[in-house]
Write an enzyme that holds these catalytic residues in place. Structure first.
Site, mmCIF file in Angstrom:
data_model
loop_
_atom_site.group_PDB
_atom_site.id
_atom_site.type_symbol
_atom_site.label_atom_id
_atom_site.label_comp_id
_atom_site.label_asym_id
_atom_site.label_seq_id
_atom_site.Cartn_x
_atom_site.Cartn_y
_atom_site.Cartn_z
ATOM 1 N N ARG A 130 -11.060 27.292 -34.511
ATOM 2 C CA ARG A 130 -9.927 28.220 -34.440
ATOM 3 C C ARG A 130 -8.924 27.977 -35.574
ATOM 4 N NH1 ARG A 130 -10.748 32.554 -32.835
ATOM 5 N NH2 ARG A 130 -8.546 32.972 -32.440
ATOM 6 N N SER B 81 -4.630 18.640 -39.030
ATOM 7 C CA SER B 81 -4.039 19.756 -38.271
ATOM 8 C C SER B 81 -4.033 19.426 -36.782
ATOM 9 C CB SER B 81 -4.813 21.052 -38.531
ATOM 10 O OG SER B 81 -6.117 20.966 -37.998
ATOM 11 N N CYS C 48 0.923 22.368 -32.348
ATOM 12 C CA CYS C 48 1.640 23.645 -32.324
ATOM 13 C C CYS C 48 2.885 23.545 -31.455
ATOM 14 C CB CYS C 48 0.721 24.754 -31.824
ATOM 15 S SG CYS C 48 -0.081 24.389 -30.243
ATOM 16 N N THR C 49 2.803 22.787 -30.367
ATOM 17 C CA THR C 49 3.935 22.674 -29.447
ATOM 18 C C THR C 49 5.067 21.856 -30.050
ATOM 19 O OG1 THR C 49 2.449 22.903 -27.545
ATOM 20 C CG2 THR C 49 4.626 21.982 -27.116
ATOM 21 N N THR D 1 -7.314 27.055 -24.539
ATOM 22 C CA THR D 1 -7.881 26.592 -25.806
ATOM 23 C C THR D 1 -9.361 26.278 -25.614
ATOM 24 O OG1 THR D 1 -7.370 24.251 -25.411
ATOM 25 C CG2 THR D 1 -5.675 25.581 -26.504
ATOM 26 N N ARG E 31 -1.523 24.919 -18.480
ATOM 27 C CA ARG E 31 -2.480 25.786 -19.157
ATOM 28 C C ARG E 31 -2.646 27.047 -18.315
ATOM 29 N NH1 ARG E 31 -5.651 23.622 -23.290
ATOM 30 N NH2 ARG E 31 -4.572 21.796 -24.147
ATOM 31 N N ASN F 22 0.580 29.951 -30.810
ATOM 32 C CA ASN F 22 0.078 28.594 -31.000
ATOM 33 C C ASN F 22 -1.065 28.500 -32.001
ATOM 34 O OD1 ASN F 22 -0.695 29.847 -28.193
ATOM 35 N ND2 ASN F 22 -2.517 28.693 -28.824
#
Length: 343
Positions: A13, A121, A155-156, A185, A237, A319
């Site tokens: 992703r 990442s 991302c958070t 995810t 989630r 995200n």
């Protein structure tokens, strides 16, 4: 500025979206992709995306790579990063997006293979040896002489850190609890199954709201050391494909009001954090932020105030897309500083 030549390790992703985010940037050239999936399948997944739509570029396949708008990008399938042909391909920076090589030892294999620098990442498992850099928060701390490997955190953390920074800079953040309501995810199964570390995490992603742990709040201290020990958090989630939201409940050192907090966020979004922190006072929901490039979008209409020192604020983030754009921004800011240091 000379073109930055970038290799991608792991074309999932984030790997694919980093390429989408940077493919039309005149300062970036993608020179190689490493993934165990064959090039024709990689090209298909790049071209068609259920969440972000079809790539508006011509994508073709060759036996040993993919072609995007006439530009050939070699693809290889190598398990050991130390054996990758980054030197031969001329990769300056490598985006490590497999999720497997997040410590200094693992990521340094890309350096052995010929890359100059590595951007992880994901949160690093080795924070004492790998600096965490977030664009808009502490990216200016990049040291070209030392930082061969850096982490872009999660991302958070990218969403929470700008919000926490504005609060702390203006009002003093004494303590806070974060909840991220996070989209599904790839680590989650579609139907119930065993999960060794987290039994609840093995339940069907599309059927459940699943409580989960996250280190995202504590990781803010890696980029804002003054907040060490003041933040922690957890996650839910939820069955949505993309866009998540951070809920931060906190106490301030200085007496203030929710109106003043909103004003500080708006000012930062138009000034020092423009392009990183967004601001909205409209009646929005999660899908309204799909494709938003900000790290964090403060929702003025969703926060609440209990008293002059106790508040809850809410911030949205794509995200996937927002994070991938920050990876690109981080690489460009690093190479710019690197080139200035060399003059």
């Amino acid at each position: 500025m000379a073109k930055l030549k970038v290799g991608i390790n792991g074309f999932g992703r984030i790997g694919r979206l980093v390429l989408r985010a940077g493919i039309n940037n005149p300062n970036i050239e993608f020179v190689g992709i490493n993934d165990l999936v064959p090039p024709d399948n990689l090209a298909y997944l790049l071209k068609y995306d259920s969440t972000h739509g079809r790539l508006r570029s011509q994508v073709e396949t060759k036996d040993d790579g993919i072609v995007i708008d006439g530009h050939f990008i070699p693809c290889v399938s190598v398990r050991n990063p130390a054996e990758l042909p980054w030197g031969k391909l001329g990769a300056d920076y490598v985006v490590e997006s497999t999720g497997l090589f997040t410590d200094s030892e693992g990521a340094s294999k890309h350096l052995q293979a010929g890359a100059r620098r590595v951007i992880i990442s994901a949160p690093t498992k080795d924070p004492d040896r790998v600096r965490t850099l977030l664009v808009g928060v502490n990216h200016d701390l990049f040291d070209p002489s030392k930082d061969l490997i850096v982490s872009n955190a999660s991302c958070t953390t990218n969403c929470l850190a700008p919000i926490a920074k504005v609060i702390n800079d203006n009002f003093g953040l004494t303590e806070g609890l974060m909840t991220t309501v996070h989209a599904m995810t790839a680590t989650q199964p579609t139907v119930d199954g065993p999960s060794k570390k987290d039994w609840r995490g093995g339940r069907g992603a599309a059927q459940n709201i699943i409580p989960s742990s996250t280190g995202a709040a504590k990781a803010v201290a890696l980029v804002l050391p003054e907040l060490k020990g003041k933040l922690t958090g957890m996650a839910f989630r939820v069955p949505t494909p993309d866009v998540s939201v951070v809920d931060l409940t906190f106490k301030t050192a200085k007496a203030t009001s929710y109106k003043e907090i909103c004003a500080a966020m708006k000012q930062a979004s138009e000034g020092s954090l423009a392009g990183i922190l967004g601001y909205t006072d409209e009646e929005v929901v999660s899908t309204d932020f799909q494709g938003d490039t900000h790290s964090s979008i403060f929702d003025a209409g969703a926060g609440i105030e209990l008293n002059s020192n106790f508040f809850k604020v809410v911030a949205w983030y794509d995200n996937e897309w927002g994070y991938s754009n920050r990876v690109v921004d981080l690489m460009l800011s690093m190479v710019q500083k690197e080139q200035l240091a060399a003059v």
